[in-house]
Design a protein around this motif. Structure first.
Motif, PDB file in Angstrom:
ATOM      1  N   UNK A  27      -0.498   8.150   0.465  1.00 32.25           N
ATOM      2  CA  UNK A  27      -0.917   6.770   0.267  1.00 32.25           C
ATOM      3  C   UNK A  27      -0.645   5.909   1.504  1.00 32.25           C
ATOM      4  N   UNK A  28       0.074   6.494   2.471  1.00 28.86           N
ATOM      5  CA  UNK A  28       0.358   5.802   3.737  1.00 28.86           C
ATOM      6  C   UNK A  28      -0.038   6.731   4.888  1.00 28.86           C
ATOM      7  N   UNK A  29      -1.315   7.061   4.918  1.00 29.51           N
ATOM      8  CA  UNK A  29      -1.828   7.970   5.953  1.00 29.51           C
ATOM      9  C   UNK A  29      -1.699   7.322   7.325  1.00 29.51           C
ATOM     10  N   UNK A  30      -1.475   8.120   8.379  1.00 26.74           N
ATOM     11  CA  UNK A  30      -1.264   7.534   9.709  1.00 26.74           C
ATOM     12  C   UNK A  30      -2.534   6.912  10.276  1.00 26.74           C
ATOM     13  N   UNK A  32      -4.033   4.828  14.066  1.00 30.31           N
ATOM     14  CA  UNK A  32      -3.806   4.805  15.504  1.00 30.31           C
ATOM     15  C   UNK A  32      -2.601   3.926  15.853  1.00 30.31           C
ATOM     16  N   UNK A  33      -1.713   4.486  16.708  1.00 29.70           N
ATOM     17  CA  UNK A  33      -0.572   3.755  17.272  1.00 29.70           C
ATOM     18  C   UNK A  33       0.444   3.311  16.226  1.00 29.70           C
ATOM     19  N   UNK A  34       0.455   3.928  15.051  1.00 30.32           N
ATOM     20  CA  UNK A  34       1.486   3.636  14.059  1.00 30.32           C
ATOM     21  C   UNK A  34       2.863   4.012  14.600  1.00 30.32           C
ATOM     22  N   UNK A  35       3.881   3.226  14.240  1.00 29.99           N
ATOM     23  CA  UNK A  35       5.275   3.540  14.548  1.00 29.99           C
ATOM     24  C   UNK A  35       6.032   3.612  13.231  1.00 29.99           C
ATOM     25  N   UNK A  36       6.582   4.784  12.921  1.00 29.03           N
ATOM     26  CA  UNK A  36       7.304   5.007  11.667  1.00 29.03           C
ATOM     27  C   UNK A  36       8.751   5.347  11.993  1.00 29.03           C
ATOM     28  N   UNK A  37       9.684   4.598  11.410  1.00 29.98           N
ATOM     29  CA  UNK A  37      11.111   4.800  11.673  1.00 29.98           C
ATOM     30  C   UNK A  37      11.847   5.136  10.378  1.00 29.98           C
ATOM     31  N   UNK A  38      12.736   6.106  10.481  1.00 27.03           N
ATOM     32  CA  UNK A  38      13.600   6.507   9.368  1.00 27.03           C
ATOM     33  C   UNK A  38      12.776   6.820   8.121  1.00 27.03           C
ATOM     34  N   UNK A  39      11.895   7.819   8.260  1.00 28.66           N
ATOM     35  CA  UNK A  39      10.968   8.176   7.188  1.00 28.66           C
ATOM     36  C   UNK A  39      11.056   9.663   6.872  1.00 28.66           C
ATOM     37  N   UNK A  47      -7.014  18.314   7.553  1.00 28.65           N
ATOM     38  CA  UNK A  47      -8.030  17.983   8.546  1.00 28.65           C
ATOM     39  C   UNK A  47      -8.539  16.554   8.485  1.00 28.65           C
ATOM     40  N   UNK A  48      -8.210  15.816   7.422  1.00 24.95           N
ATOM     41  CA  UNK A  48      -8.674  14.429   7.342  1.00 24.95           C
ATOM     42  C   UNK A  48      -7.833  13.482   8.179  1.00 24.95           C
ATOM     43  N   UNK A  49      -6.669  13.920   8.635  1.00 23.74           N
ATOM     44  CA  UNK A  49      -5.787  13.065   9.436  1.00 23.74           C
ATOM     45  C   UNK A  49      -6.333  12.976  10.855  1.00 23.74           C
ATOM     46  N   UNK A  50      -6.602  11.766  11.305  1.00 22.75           N
ATOM     47  CA  UNK A  50      -7.158  11.536  12.640  1.00 22.75           C
ATOM     48  C   UNK A  50      -6.577  10.236  13.169  1.00 22.75           C
ATOM     49  N   UNK A  51      -5.501  10.334  13.933  1.00 26.32           N
ATOM     50  CA  UNK A  51      -4.820   9.132  14.423  1.00 26.32           C
ATOM     51  C   UNK A  51      -4.208   9.431  15.787  1.00 26.32           C
ATOM     52  N   UNK A  52      -4.462   8.573  16.734  1.00 21.67           N
ATOM     53  CA  UNK A  52      -3.991   8.755  18.108  1.00 21.67           C
ATOM     54  C   UNK A  52      -2.756   7.899  18.358  1.00 21.67           C
ATOM     55  N   UNK A  53      -1.759   8.498  19.037  1.00 21.27           N
ATOM     56  CA  UNK A  53      -0.594   7.734  19.472  1.00 21.27           C
ATOM     57  C   UNK A  53       0.394   7.401  18.378  1.00 21.27           C
ATOM     58  N   UNK A  62       8.414  17.159   6.010  1.00 26.81           N
ATOM     59  CA  UNK A  62       8.784  18.247   5.112  1.00 26.81           C
ATOM     60  C   UNK A  62       7.570  18.789   4.370  1.00 26.81           C
ATOM     61  N   UNK A  63       7.301  20.082   4.565  1.00 20.30           N
ATOM     62  CA  UNK A  63       6.225  20.795   3.865  1.00 20.30           C
ATOM     63  C   UNK A  63       4.895  20.037   3.953  1.00 20.30           C
ATOM     64  N   UNK A  64       4.659  19.401   5.071  1.00 23.28           N
ATOM     65  CA  UNK A  64       3.407  18.660   5.257  1.00 23.28           C
ATOM     66  C   UNK A  64       2.280  19.626   5.603  1.00 23.28           C
ATOM     67  N   UNK A  65       1.104  19.375   5.049  1.00 26.22           N
ATOM     68  CA  UNK A  65      -0.082  20.168   5.386  1.00 26.22           C
ATOM     69  C   UNK A  65      -0.924  19.349   6.349  1.00 26.22           C
TER      70      UNK A  65
END
Length: 223
Positions: A27-30, A32-39, A47-53, A62-65
């Motif tokens: 529900x919180x797909x990446x 472009x240029x997202x910054x995620x801390x302590x996650x 294959x649907x994930x398409x995000x740069x930087x 963990x166990x991510x596809x």
């Protein structure tokens, strides 16, 4: 006289991951240029994930596809990747610092021109991966399948490979310093001369004698 410098590779530092992490799912797909801390990331978008930087600091994946995902310039700092799949993912130009990857599938992953600093790979499938032009510093591979990897023009410093299958890898143009190989099959490796100066145990040299002889064009006789 000053003592000679120690040729042994310096080990990486362990990632510093906080005890409490915020869950991040599909529900919180990446983006472009997202910054995620302590996650704690558990994306399964593959294959649907398409995000740069994208940048992850202090977390766990963990166990991510993420097979076939497009994540160029992926920046990881103090991250543990446990299980899951990054097979055929596009991670070119990645920057990783203090990262541990264990039990993950990275078959065909694209890490061309990546910068990996203080990274540990343990019990991973990394066969047919592309690491051409990558720079690896203080990196350890243990019990990993690296068969058929493209390691052309790779630069390895303080690199250690233990019980890793390197058969049919391409070392053309690769350069190594303070590097050690232990119990790593080398049959079919291209440009074996690029291992000049690499540390190996005598029993491993003997086990790889056929690969070295074949590379040098030595003709074996029965006499």
């Amino acid at each position: 006289m000053s003592p000679a410098p120690d040729p042994s590779p310096r080990p990486p530092s362990a990632p510093r991951v906080p005890a409490e992490l915020r869950p991040v799912g599909d529900d919180e797909a990446p983006e472009h240029d997202d910054v995620l801390r302590e996650v704690a990331v558990s994306w399964t978008g593959a294959g649907r994930v398409d995000a740069r930087g994208v940048r992850i600091v202090g977390g766990r994946v963990e166990q991510a596809d993420l097979a076939g995902a497009r994540l160029p310039l992926l920046d990881l700092e103090d991250v543990v990747i446990a299980g899951g799949s990054l097979a055929n993912a596009d991670l070119r130009d990645a920057t990783w610092r203090r990262v541990e990857v264990r039990g993950a599938r990275l078959t065909g992953v694209r890490l061309t021109d990546a910068r990996l600093d203080e990274v540990t790979f343990r019990d991973c499938r990394i066969d047919l991966a592309a690491l051409s032009g990558a720079r690896l510093r203080r990196v350890i591979f243990t019990d990993c399948l690296l068969r058929g990897c493209d390691l052309q023009d790779l630069q390895g410093e303080d690199l250690r490979l233990e019980s890793c299958d390197l058969r049919e890898a391409d070392l053309t143009g690769a350069r190594f310093s303070r590097t050690e190989l232990q119990a790593c099959p080398l049959d079919g490796v291209r440009s074996l001369e690029r291992l000049r100066g690499v540390g190996m145990r005598w029993e491993d040299v003997l086990a790889s004698a056929g690969a070295f002889a074949g590379h040098l064009g030595i003709r074996l006789t029965d006499g």
